[in-house]
Design a protein around this motif. Structure first.
Motif, PDB file in Angstrom:
ATOM      1  N   CYS C   2      -3.952  20.410   8.408  1.00  0.00           N
ATOM      2  CA  CYS C   2      -3.680  19.498   6.702  1.00  0.00           C
ATOM      3  C   CYS C   2      -3.491  17.665   7.804  1.00  0.00           C
ATOM      4  N   ILE C   3      -4.378  17.338   7.755  1.00  0.00           N
ATOM      5  CA  ILE C   3      -3.826  15.564   7.666  1.00  0.00           C
ATOM      6  C   ILE C   3      -2.647  14.842   7.011  1.00  0.00           C
ATOM      7  N   ILE C   4      -2.175  15.268   6.636  1.00  0.00           N
ATOM      8  CA  ILE C   4      -1.514  15.167   4.921  1.00  0.00           C
ATOM      9  C   ILE C   4      -0.728  13.976   5.350  1.00  0.00           C
ATOM     10  N   ASP C   5      -0.270  13.151   6.068  1.00  0.00           N
ATOM     11  CA  ASP C   5       0.141  11.620   5.937  1.00  0.00           C
ATOM     12  C   ASP C   5      -1.113  10.999   5.792  1.00  0.00           C
ATOM     13  N   ASN C   6      -1.880  10.469   7.110  1.00  0.00           N
ATOM     14  CA  ASN C   6      -3.375   9.966   6.704  1.00  0.00           C
ATOM     15  C   ASN C   6      -3.781   9.954   5.464  1.00  0.00           C
ATOM     16  N   VAL C   7      -3.624  10.968   5.360  1.00  0.00           N
ATOM     17  CA  VAL C   7      -4.133  11.387   4.107  1.00  0.00           C
ATOM     18  C   VAL C   7      -4.030  10.524   2.484  1.00  0.00           C
ATOM     19  N   VAL C   8      -2.576  11.020   2.261  1.00  0.00           N
ATOM     20  CA  VAL C   8      -1.861  10.445   1.644  1.00  0.00           C
ATOM     21  C   VAL C   8      -1.790   8.930   1.613  1.00  0.00           C
ATOM     22  N   ASP C   9      -1.310   8.340   2.880  1.00  0.00           N
ATOM     23  CA  ASP C   9      -1.292   6.677   3.309  1.00  0.00           C
ATOM     24  C   ASP C   9      -2.742   6.397   1.872  1.00  0.00           C
ATOM     25  N   LEU C  10      -3.727   7.031   2.986  1.00  0.00           N
ATOM     26  CA  LEU C  10      -4.525   5.823   2.180  1.00  0.00           C
ATOM     27  C   LEU C  10      -4.801   5.704   0.696  1.00  0.00           C
ATOM     28  N   LYS C  11      -4.790   7.158  -0.250  1.00  0.00           N
ATOM     29  CA  LYS C  11      -5.018   6.942  -1.087  1.00  0.00           C
ATOM     30  C   LYS C  11      -3.870   6.550  -2.060  1.00  0.00           C
ATOM     31  N   VAL C  12      -3.054   6.888  -1.665  1.00  0.00           N
ATOM     32  CA  VAL C  12      -1.292   6.385  -2.499  1.00  0.00           C
ATOM     33  C   VAL C  12      -1.895   4.697  -2.468  1.00  0.00           C
ATOM     34  N   GLN C  13      -1.720   4.065  -0.954  1.00  0.00           N
ATOM     35  CA  GLN C  13      -2.145   2.402  -0.508  1.00  0.00           C
ATOM     36  C   GLN C  13      -2.916   1.903  -1.913  1.00  0.00           C
ATOM     37  N   SER C  14      -4.008   2.680  -1.469  1.00  0.00           N
ATOM     38  CA  SER C  14      -4.863   2.094  -2.444  1.00  0.00           C
ATOM     39  C   SER C  14      -4.881   2.209  -4.211  1.00  0.00           C
ATOM     40  N   ALA C  15      -4.937   3.559  -4.462  1.00  0.00           N
ATOM     41  CA  ALA C  15      -4.469   3.796  -5.715  1.00  0.00           C
ATOM     42  C   ALA C  15      -3.618   3.300  -6.351  1.00  0.00           C
ATOM     43  N   ILE C  16      -1.919   2.901  -6.234  1.00  0.00           N
ATOM     44  CA  ILE C  16      -0.992   1.716  -5.852  1.00  0.00           C
ATOM     45  C   ILE C  16      -1.448   0.413  -6.258  1.00  0.00           C
ATOM     46  N   SER C  17      -1.927  -0.251  -5.510  1.00  0.00           N
ATOM     47  CA  SER C  17      -2.335  -1.669  -5.378  1.00  0.00           C
ATOM     48  C   SER C  17      -3.530  -1.282  -6.849  1.00  0.00           C
ATOM     49  N   SER C  18      -4.646  -0.780  -6.776  1.00  0.00           N
ATOM     50  CA  SER C  18      -5.327  -0.644  -8.114  1.00  0.00           C
ATOM     51  C   SER C  18      -4.213  -0.654  -9.376  1.00  0.00           C
ATOM     52  N   ILE C  19      -3.325   0.516  -9.496  1.00  0.00           N
ATOM     53  CA  ILE C  19      -2.486   0.227 -10.337  1.00  0.00           C
ATOM     54  C   ILE C  19      -2.244  -0.577 -10.376  1.00  0.00           C
ATOM     55  N   VAL C  20      -0.785  -1.353  -9.623  1.00  0.00           N
ATOM     56  CA  VAL C  20      -0.047  -2.291 -10.206  1.00  0.00           C
ATOM     57  C   VAL C  20      -1.094  -3.370 -10.655  1.00  0.00           C
ATOM     58  N   SER C  21      -1.578  -4.167 -10.070  1.00  0.00           N
ATOM     59  CA  SER C  21      -2.383  -5.307 -10.053  1.00  0.00           C
ATOM     60  C   SER C  21      -2.944  -5.235 -12.132  1.00  0.00           C
ATOM     61  N   SER C  22      -3.421  -4.077 -12.067  1.00  0.00           N
ATOM     62  CA  SER C  22      -4.590  -3.958 -13.145  1.00  0.00           C
ATOM     63  C   SER C  22      -2.770  -3.839 -14.469  1.00  0.00           C
ATOM     64  N   THR C  23      -2.053  -3.139 -14.140  1.00  0.00           N
ATOM     65  CA  THR C  23      -0.735  -3.101 -15.432  1.00  0.00           C
ATOM     66  C   THR C  23      -0.662  -4.603 -14.707  1.00  0.00           C
ATOM     67  N   LEU C  24       0.121  -5.219 -14.031  1.00  0.00           N
ATOM     68  CA  LEU C  24       0.534  -7.276 -14.022  1.00  0.00           C
ATOM     69  C   LEU C  24      -0.394  -7.945 -14.734  1.00  0.00           C
ATOM     70  N   ALA C  25      -1.444  -7.677 -15.014  1.00  0.00           N
ATOM     71  CA  ALA C  25      -2.373  -8.276 -15.398  1.00  0.00           C
ATOM     72  C   ALA C  25      -2.778  -8.315 -17.034  1.00  0.00           C
ATOM     73  N   LYS C  26      -1.802  -7.062 -17.535  1.00  0.00           N
ATOM     74  CA  LYS C  26      -1.546  -7.217 -19.244  1.00  0.00           C
ATOM     75  C   LYS C  26      -0.191  -7.729 -19.272  1.00  0.00           C
ATOM     76  N   ALA C  27       0.528  -8.167 -18.248  1.00  0.00           N
ATOM     77  CA  ALA C  27       1.947  -8.953 -18.361  1.00  0.00           C
ATOM     78  C   ALA C  27       1.579  -9.808 -18.743  1.00  0.00           C
ATOM     79  N   LYS C  28       2.359 -10.399 -20.228  1.00  0.00           N
ATOM     80  CA  LYS C  28       2.225 -11.446 -20.591  1.00  0.00           C
ATOM     81  C   LYS C  28       3.562 -12.175 -21.397  1.00  0.00           C
ATOM     82  N   LEU C  29       3.312 -13.671 -21.654  1.00  0.00           N
ATOM     83  CA  LEU C  29       3.870 -14.262 -22.543  1.00  0.00           C
ATOM     84  C   LEU C  29       3.751 -13.428 -24.417  1.00  0.00           C
ATOM     85  N   LEU C  30       4.831 -13.010 -24.551  1.00  0.00           N
ATOM     86  CA  LEU C  30       4.891 -12.933 -25.985  1.00  0.00           C
ATOM     87  C   LEU C  30       5.681 -14.141 -26.732  1.00  0.00           C
TER      88      LEU C  30
END
Lengths: 89, 89, 89
Positions: C2-30
């Motif tokens: 299992c080449i876990i490291d590379n797979v995880v690295d790739l998936k994690v980076q991509s998933a995190i960037s996507s979720i962080v961006s979309s979550t931050l985009a919802k941060a508003k001044l209320l």
């Protein structure tokens, strides 16, 4: 067989959502007031003015260079800036 | 045997914390000023008024519909809004 | 193997960037406005004052304890606070 993809997907999604939410919950508006004699006062580095107050009951002001409160009434005695930034508490 | 769980846990936690922190550090308060003749002025879409300024030294104002500065003094000549939003720099 | 490291690295980076961006985009001044009779008014818990308005055309104010707008002109009839916080929409 290692069903890496599914496991990673599941764990990643869950872990990210949890951490992002808890981190964002710590994002706060950090504010402070600064005031000075005369018609101009600047916010500390990293802070942005969100509003200004002036001596002599004056409510006419503008913000210069996105950082400095300027009270427009003649012979103004003091100027204050409300300065805010986003920070983690 | 693939000890996926532990590896993923470790890598995910570390990667997320790092990315979330660095992304949040880029979250800034983005502000601009708008002004107009008369007693009303609205912030651009996506921006919220954080304070208002008025001509004629007037400091009596209110915010309508969470988007528009309204100066209350009679015969007001100009109105300005300080408008801010959260953005990534 | 299992080449876990590379797979995880790739998936994690991509998933995190996507979720962080979309979550931050919802941060508003209320923001919301509160006003009260007299020379003092406080923001609701969790909100910070970003600016203040006063009756009698008064533009001289200060913020006390990071939470309360105080209008300084004598015999002030009303005080208003513009109160904001960071929230997810």
């Amino acid at each position: 067989q290692c069903i890496i993809d599914n496991v990673v997907d599941l764990k990643v999604q869950s872990a990210i959502s949890s951490i992002v939410s808890s981190t964002l919950a710590k994002a706060k508006l950090l504010c402070q007031d600064v005031s000075a004699r005369g018609a101009l006062v600047s916010c500390p580095a990293g802070y942005k003015p969100t509003g200004c107050a002036c001596g002599m009951a004056c409510g006419s002001w503008d913000i210069r260079s996105d950082s400095t409160c300027h009270c427009q009434c003649g012979g103004i005695d003091w100027t204050a800036a409300r300065c805010c930034k986003i920070g983690l508490e």
